[in-house]
Design a protein around this motif. Sequence first.
Motif, PDB file in Angstrom:
ATOM      1  N   TYR A  36       0.828  -1.198   0.000  1.00 44.61           N
ATOM      2  CA  TYR A  36       0.000   0.000   0.000  1.00 44.61           C
ATOM      3  C   TYR A  36       0.869   1.257   0.000  1.00 44.61           C
ATOM      4  O   TYR A  36       2.036   1.219   0.410  1.00 44.61           O
ATOM      5  N   PRO A  37       0.320   2.399  -0.433  1.00 49.54           N
ATOM      6  CA  PRO A  37       1.093   3.642  -0.436  1.00 49.54           C
ATOM      7  C   PRO A  37       1.648   3.971   0.949  1.00 49.54           C
ATOM      8  O   PRO A  37       0.970   3.789   1.960  1.00 49.54           O
ATOM      9  N   ASN A  38       2.883   4.469   0.986  1.00 55.43           N
ATOM     10  CA  ASN A  38       3.605   4.812   2.219  1.00 55.43           C
ATOM     11  C   ASN A  38       3.858   3.605   3.119  1.00 55.43           C
ATOM     12  O   ASN A  38       4.239   3.760   4.277  1.00 55.43           O
ATOM     13  N   ALA A  57      -2.990   0.471  -5.919  1.00 54.15           N
ATOM     14  CA  ALA A  57      -1.665   0.839  -5.430  1.00 54.15           C
ATOM     15  C   ALA A  57      -0.579   0.319  -6.373  1.00 54.15           C
ATOM     16  O   ALA A  57       0.405   1.022  -6.653  1.00 54.15           O
ATOM     17  N   ARG A  92      -1.413   9.440   0.799  1.00 55.35           N
ATOM     18  CA  ARG A  92      -1.504   8.074   0.272  1.00 55.35           C
ATOM     19  C   ARG A  92      -2.475   7.977  -0.902  1.00 55.35           C
ATOM     20  O   ARG A  92      -2.214   7.305  -1.886  1.00 55.35           O
ATOM     21  N   TRP A  93      -3.630   8.585  -0.762  1.00 52.11           N
ATOM     22  CA  TRP A  93      -4.642   8.576  -1.829  1.00 52.11           C
ATOM     23  C   TRP A  93      -5.104  10.017  -2.034  1.00 52.11           C
ATOM     24  O   TRP A  93      -6.166  10.412  -1.573  1.00 52.11           O
ATOM     25  N   ARG A 110      -0.389   2.477  -9.392  1.00 51.30           N
ATOM     26  CA  ARG A 110       0.254   3.761  -9.111  1.00 51.30           C
ATOM     27  C   ARG A 110       1.765   3.611  -9.033  1.00 51.30           C
ATOM     28  O   ARG A 110       2.513   4.462  -9.516  1.00 51.30           O
ATOM     29  N   ARG A 111       2.247   2.508  -8.439  1.00 52.30           N
ATOM     30  CA  ARG A 111       3.695   2.279  -8.364  1.00 52.30           C
ATOM     31  C   ARG A 111       4.284   2.092  -9.762  1.00 52.30           C
ATOM     32  O   ARG A 111       5.440   2.454 -10.010  1.00 52.30           O
TER      33      ARG A 111
END
Length: 270
Positions: A23-25, A259, A244-245, A262-263
């Motif tokens: 997940y983000p972060n 996620a 994060r979002w 996005r990466r």
Amino acid sequence: MSRLFVAIGDSFTEGVGDWDSRYPNGVRGWADRVAKQLSKQDPSWRYANLAIRSKRLHQIIDEQLQPALDLRPTVVSVYAGGNDILELRTGITPLMESYEEMVARIAAAGARPLLFTGFDVRLHPVLEPMRRRNWIYNEHVRRIADAYGALLVDYWCFDEYHDPRFWDVDRLHMSPAGHRNMAAHVLRELGVDHALRSKPLRPRPSLTLAELLRKETAWWGEWVLPMFGRRLRHVTLGDHLEPRWPEPIHPADGLKRLAAERRAQPAANG
């Protein structure tokens, strides 16, 4: 018309303690879990999370509040002020005046505020003044929630959080079990049926007095003293992080998949 849940705040809402590199972060957190359950009730629900660890109230107001309101949200969750309480030079009265102005802006924009009290953490006697400040903070939050028709998640009352297994090793942020449990409380306050189920907690370790003393010493050395050191240097763990979002997503599309996409974007664009 689709509804939008926006979460703003600090590490509590970013998801610190619920570590997951997918997940983000590198975190998941209760807000992601709430968003996922909302999407199961109605796939048209959208979700944004602007929270960043270590942010103080004035930073949340300056950096997150208007971007959140610009999204025209249905519900805005706010957990803010916890990092300010740790700074004894910060006056509670002006802090809560700013907090109330923030909630007033959310309500005036037509969104439903979702507020939290702070948990009554059992602290070392040296840190007892912070616990008293938390009590005062909670009384203000309850009053403000009542005044503006906000939903209130009264975290202070949740006795299950006296179990150390609901906390990460730093004792300041919730563990995955704590975040999962918090998501269930939030969904209950929102009046949403959900499929979240408590997982069995890991067994509690049986420690000797010497082991307990070593563990306490390590906690002070690894977490408490570095935290106050960062404050003296005016640096935070969130200084180089992005939300994060930041833009609304549809959790029904799958948070892990979103996620991953996005990466992959920087590599695709490079």
